[in-house]
Structure formats: structure tokens, C-alpha cells
Scaffold this motif. Sequence first.
Motif, PDB file in Angstrom:
ATOM      1  N   MET A  28      37.007  76.147  61.616  1.00  0.00           N
ATOM      2  CA  MET A  28      37.916  75.386  62.602  1.00  0.00           C
ATOM      3  C   MET A  28      38.719  74.486  61.690  1.00  0.00           C
ATOM      4  SD  MET A  28      36.248  74.729  66.290  1.00  0.00           S
ATOM      5  CE  MET A  28      34.504  74.003  65.674  1.00  0.00           C
ATOM      6  N   ASN A  29      40.039  74.842  61.153  1.00  0.00           N
ATOM      7  CA  ASN A  29      40.659  73.963  60.388  1.00  0.00           C
ATOM      8  C   ASN A  29      41.693  73.309  61.217  1.00  0.00           C
ATOM      9  OD1 ASN A  29      42.550  72.789  58.743  1.00  0.00           O
ATOM     10  ND2 ASN A  29      42.658  74.776  57.285  1.00  0.00           N
ATOM     11  N   ILE A  30      41.673  72.013  61.168  1.00  0.00           N
ATOM     12  CA  ILE A  30      42.544  71.341  62.069  1.00  0.00           C
ATOM     13  C   ILE A  30      44.104  71.546  61.946  1.00  0.00           C
ATOM     14  CG2 ILE A  30      42.744  69.293  60.622  1.00  0.00           C
ATOM     15  CD1 ILE A  30      42.399  68.811  64.312  1.00  0.00           C
ATOM     16  N   MET A  31      44.508  71.919  60.624  1.00  0.00           N
ATOM     17  CA  MET A  31      45.817  72.139  60.435  1.00  0.00           C
ATOM     18  C   MET A  31      46.182  73.403  61.260  1.00  0.00           C
ATOM     19  SD  MET A  31      46.996  69.914  58.379  1.00  0.00           S
ATOM     20  CE  MET A  31      48.536  70.796  58.447  1.00  0.00           C
ATOM     21  N   ASN A  32      45.341  74.240  61.430  1.00  0.00           N
ATOM     22  CA  ASN A  32      45.490  75.484  62.282  1.00  0.00           C
ATOM     23  C   ASN A  32      46.156  75.098  63.383  1.00  0.00           C
ATOM     24  OD1 ASN A  32      45.075  77.380  60.261  1.00  0.00           O
ATOM     25  ND2 ASN A  32      43.015  77.741  60.703  1.00  0.00           N
ATOM     26  N   LEU A  33      45.294  74.155  64.139  1.00  0.00           N
ATOM     27  CA  LEU A  33      45.666  73.760  65.439  1.00  0.00           C
ATOM     28  C   LEU A  33      47.039  73.100  65.395  1.00  0.00           C
ATOM     29  CD1 LEU A  33      44.714  73.074  68.365  1.00  0.00           C
ATOM     30  CD2 LEU A  33      43.710  71.065  67.705  1.00  0.00           C
ATOM     31  N   ILE A  73      43.907  74.375  72.151  1.00  0.00           N
ATOM     32  CA  ILE A  73      42.591  73.914  71.620  1.00  0.00           C
ATOM     33  C   ILE A  73      41.524  74.725  72.014  1.00  0.00           C
ATOM     34  CG2 ILE A  73      41.022  71.810  72.023  1.00  0.00           C
ATOM     35  CD1 ILE A  73      43.342  70.126  72.507  1.00  0.00           C
ATOM     36  N   VAL A  74      41.391  75.261  73.210  1.00  0.00           N
ATOM     37  CA  VAL A  74      40.302  76.203  73.652  1.00  0.00           C
ATOM     38  C   VAL A  74      40.207  77.258  72.672  1.00  0.00           C
ATOM     39  CG1 VAL A  74      39.703  77.476  75.544  1.00  0.00           C
ATOM     40  CG2 VAL A  74      40.215  75.372  76.074  1.00  0.00           C
ATOM     41  N   ILE A  75      41.535  77.866  72.356  1.00  0.00           N
ATOM     42  CA  ILE A  75      41.667  79.052  71.655  1.00  0.00           C
ATOM     43  C   ILE A  75      41.051  78.678  70.210  1.00  0.00           C
ATOM     44  CG2 ILE A  75      43.140  80.516  70.341  1.00  0.00           C
ATOM     45  CD1 ILE A  75      44.868  80.625  72.970  1.00  0.00           C
ATOM     46  N   TRP A  76      41.546  77.352  69.633  1.00  0.00           N
ATOM     47  CA  TRP A  76      41.093  76.979  68.216  1.00  0.00           C
ATOM     48  C   TRP A  76      39.454  76.995  68.171  1.00  0.00           C
ATOM     49  CZ3 TRP A  76      39.601  71.691  67.086  1.00  0.00           C
ATOM     50  CH2 TRP A  76      39.600  71.537  66.020  1.00  0.00           C
ATOM     51  N   LEU A  77      38.875  76.421  69.236  1.00  0.00           N
ATOM     52  CA  LEU A  77      37.550  76.234  69.384  1.00  0.00           C
ATOM     53  C   LEU A  77      36.796  77.421  69.349  1.00  0.00           C
ATOM     54  CD1 LEU A  77      37.350  73.514  72.122  1.00  0.00           C
ATOM     55  CD2 LEU A  77      36.838  73.098  69.638  1.00  0.00           C
ATOM     56  N   GLY A  78      37.387  78.658  69.396  1.00  0.00           N
ATOM     57  CA  GLY A  78      36.834  79.823  69.309  1.00  0.00           C
ATOM     58  C   GLY A  78      36.476  80.440  70.336  1.00  0.00           C
ATOM     59  N   ILE A  79      36.736  80.282  71.770  1.00  0.00           N
ATOM     60  CA  ILE A  79      36.482  80.793  72.913  1.00  0.00           C
ATOM     61  C   ILE A  79      36.958  82.234  72.857  1.00  0.00           C
ATOM     62  CG2 ILE A  79      38.500  80.246  74.172  1.00  0.00           C
ATOM     63  CD1 ILE A  79      36.151  79.805  76.773  1.00  0.00           C
ATOM     64  N   ASP A  80      36.330  83.367  73.509  1.00  0.00           N
ATOM     65  CA  ASP A  80      36.852  84.613  73.750  1.00  0.00           C
ATOM     66  C   ASP A  80      37.936  84.707  74.521  1.00  0.00           C
ATOM     67  OD1 ASP A  80      37.085  87.002  74.253  1.00  0.00           O
ATOM     68  OD2 ASP A  80      35.087  87.622  74.907  1.00  0.00           O
ATOM     69  N   THR A  81      39.176  85.090  74.070  1.00  0.00           N
ATOM     70  CA  THR A  81      40.416  84.956  74.702  1.00  0.00           C
ATOM     71  C   THR A  81      40.306  85.824  75.856  1.00  0.00           C
ATOM     72  OG1 THR A  81      41.271  86.729  73.015  1.00  0.00           O
ATOM     73  CG2 THR A  81      41.891  84.102  72.587  1.00  0.00           C
TER      74      THR A  81
END
Lengths: 305, 264
Positions: A1-6, A263-271
Motif C-alpha cells: 500500500m504505497n501512498i504514492m500509488n494512490l 481509495i477502496v481499490i488502493w486498500l486492496g478490496i476485491d474489485t
Amino acid sequence: MNIMNLINAMPGAVAQGLIWGIMAIGVYITFRVLDIADLTVDGTLCTGGAVCIMMMQSGQNVWVSMGVALAAGMLAGMVTGLLHTFMGIPAILAGILTQLGLYSVNLKIMGKANQAINVDKFDLLVSLRYIKGVPFYKNTILLVAVQIVLLIVVLYWFFGTELGCSLRATGCNDKMARAQGINTDFNRVLGLMISNGLVALSGALLGQYQGFADVNMGRGAIVIGLAAVIIGEAVFGKVFRNFGFRLLAVALGSIIYYFVLQIVIWLGIDTDLLKLLSAAVVAVFLAIPTWKSRYFSKPVNKGGA
Amino acid sequence: MLEIMNVSKTFNPGTVNEKQALKNISLTLKDGDFVTVIGGNGAGKSTMLNAIAGVWPVDQGHILIDGQDITKLPEYKRAAFLGRVFQDPMNGTAATMGIEENLALALRRGQSRTLRAGIKSSEREVYQRLLSTLGLGLEDRLTSKVGLLSGGQRQALTLLMATLKKPKLLLLDEHTAALDPKTAAKVLETTEMIVNRDKLTTLMITHNMKDAIVHGNRLIMMMDGHIILDIRGEEKKSLTVEDLLHKFEEVSGEEFASDKAILG
């Protein structure tokens, strides 16, 4: 979870939020002004994208293509409107019928389920490639933002005219509207046309942005539109009283929706679960007025003053 | 001015809920007539007003206003001739729109709605002047949403809207029935004021016999889809509630049952 990705994903979220914001403004016109939940939009969004992409592929100018997409959306809105008024079918069902019919129409427009358009070969107005590293006048975020502002100005003017006022009265109290000599059937058709025109315009922009039109691109669009309307009202409802600002709030609500989605995607939820999440969030927000009046209403002062 | 000729209306024909609401009704109003309409529940009073307003098509007969046959006109086109106030204060106004916006909608009754401004600033003075005649302080609240007003205020505003553009016929469908007695009296007073000022031809349904006697120059009573009494002129002026009850018993052969109609 790299903040830069977000952070890197945010400009894209803004661009998508703005494009869907036009769609959400269309939903606002039916849902809030006309008091109709119009499900046509799930089909119209794709119609707009399909018409725009196919016309551009055949060498048409981007503005002409978007104009025809808008007209196609208005035509779809007119079909729903006539099913509802002339044929007396309940609005929700009328929308569902048109939406189902549009699935075939959209397939016929594209000739197959998916049509791509290459950003390098065609002169697109917006694209996910035009977000960073392009001159500002080609920047997608700026171009869509300007379009939204122009649309809001035009809609603000229209809903202040005699015709626009009569349309608002139709949605608010159609019995009163008819007693004041307003042709409520005509107004409902007109409102649905304006709304679906905007949704198709949004679809035309979305098709260019993602570089393709897909027969499923509008699935659940009504829910995203409603989410934007509800978020906009929840966040800005107290501040924005004026009709124009309310439309702006809807567009901003759409951007917030895509922020949260990122944000939800970044948190890694199943899309795969995203649509379920959207539906649940909208359901809860739609329930709030009922819950408020049922469980949190102030007790009525009995026995007068 | 208004001619109703042999109008009938049956709701839910061919079902267990079949209801013959109007049975071959005929009624002629002269210019400036103020007719009060009384009768028990289900007598056909509201149905008659709705038939004139064109809420649904009638089964047979004709309705003429100033000699023009309006029987086939849709509701919104007939509105050009008619001012209407409903029983439910919520029905006559658009709650989410401002007071001046509601009045502006009413001012354009009978005109086609164009892309000109929905309300001109010059209209506001007129609205303020007319609202001040109501004595409710609404003249200072032009932009307030109508949903914030009380039932009585909304009914008074609806009355103003119904008469803003002078109608050929004013239809009042128990427009004070949902209000408390004090407010009802005030709205009725306003009604009388406007009707007299503009010399409006008026049909007013009421549940209150006293009101029906005090107001207007003619009184009709309905029962079971018929007009059973029609009292006008000098006879109307000297009429009392007792007279009316006697007449009712004579004509119908039953006692007037509705306490509400007597005590109102």
C-alpha cells in the motif's frame, strides 16, 4: 500500500468523476426535479459512447460525433417518455423497457460488443493519456470541467425560464401543474430527453476517455449517478441552496465517489465486489430520510402552545 | 356562461366497485353567479367539479364555457378558463418552489410556456400588493418556499393563484374543509373578497350548510349523482338551515344524516 500509488491515481479519479458528473447531472434532473427514477440511463450511457466512437472511426469530427451522441440520448429519453405518458406505463418500467431495447440497439450501432478507438490515430477531445504531460488546453480534467460549467450555466438558465419553471412544477406537484395549465405529459418527455441527452454526452466522453465503447459500459450507471447526487447533497446540501450550485454539488459528489472508489481499490478490496459496495452505500443513503423521520423525529408538542 | 348538459360518469364500470357518480346532470350558470354546492359524502359534488376541470373524460354529455364546448379538451387546456382550489392545501401549490415562483406559474395560466424568463422583476410589485391583501404577511416572504407555509396560508395563496389571471369560472372544492375553524373563516372571507372584487362566476362546494346559505346567490344540493335542490334569488336570501333540512327531507324522503353537514 504505497501512498504514492494512490496519489498518482487521483488525477484519473478526478477526470472520471467529472465525466460521470455530467451523467449524474442528468440523473439529478429526472430523480430530483421530475421525481422519476429513470433506468433508461444504463442503456443511454452506452448509446452515447457507441455513437461517438463509431462516428469518429468513420472519420467524423469529434464535436459532431458528440452532438449526434447527445441527440441519440435524447431520442432514447423520448422513447421512455412516450412509453410513460402516451402508453401509461409506470416510469420505472418504461425505463427498464427502453434500457433492454437499447442493449440490442447498442450492439447494432457497434456491430459487436466492443469497439476501440486509438488515441494516436484519432483526434480525441479527452483521453486518459491527456491527463499529465499535455499542454493545459488539451488537459482532459480542464476540458471536462469547462464543459460541466457551461452545461450548468445553460441548465440554470433553462430551469429559470417559463418552460423550465413549469417543468419543475410538474415534478413537484403535477396536479397543481395541470390546474395551472401546464402540459405535464409534454414536460415529462422533455425532462427525460434532456436527462438522457446529458447521459449520452457523458457516455461519449467516457468512450473517448477509456478508448473504447463496450455494450456493458452502462451497467449500474443509475446507481453511480444516484450515489453522486446523494453524496453531493449530503456534503454540500447545507451550503449550496441555489439551483446552479446544486448541480455543481452533484458533479462534485461524482468526483468524491471516484476518490472513495480509488481509495477502496488502493486498500486492496476485491474489485469484483465494487458494484455490491456501491449498491449498499446508495441503499443506505436512500434510507436515511425514512430512518430520520421514523426513529429520530422530534416528538410533536401535544396540547398546543 | 357554464352549461353542463346531461353529463354522466361511472367509475369502475363492470366491476364490484362500480359507482355511478353523476347521473345525467344538467346545470347552467349565469355570468357572475356564485353557486354553493352541498350534499353528503358520495353525492357527486367533487365529481361534478372534476368533470368540469377535465380530470378524466365524462361518459356522456357536454360541458360548455361561454358557448365553447370543452368536453374533449385535456385538463391542462381547460385550465385557461378555470381557477381551482382543492380541499387538500398540499395540492394547490408547488412546495419546493418559492411563493413568487408559484404566483408566476399561475400568472401564465392559459399561455404557452416559452423560453422567456419564468418571472420578471416587474411582476414582484404586483405579487407583493396582492399578497398584502391577504393580511398574512406573505408579501415580505416572496422567495420563501411554499412548503414552509401553514395549511391556511397555502390555501390563501392557492386562492390568489387561481384568480391571479381572471378565470371564467372559479372552482372551489371544499377548500376550507381541512383548516381549523378560525383559519377556515379567514380563507372564506378572502374568497368572498376576491369573488366580489373580480365579479367571478364561482362554484363552491362546502360541507357547512351555514356557509352555503351565507355565501353566494344560489345554492344547489346534490344526492346520489343528482341535483335535488336548486334555490336562488330571494328564496336563497331568506333561507335558514332548518328550511334547508325540511326541503331536503321533502325531496329525498329521508332525514339528512350527516352530522358534519349540519354542524360543520
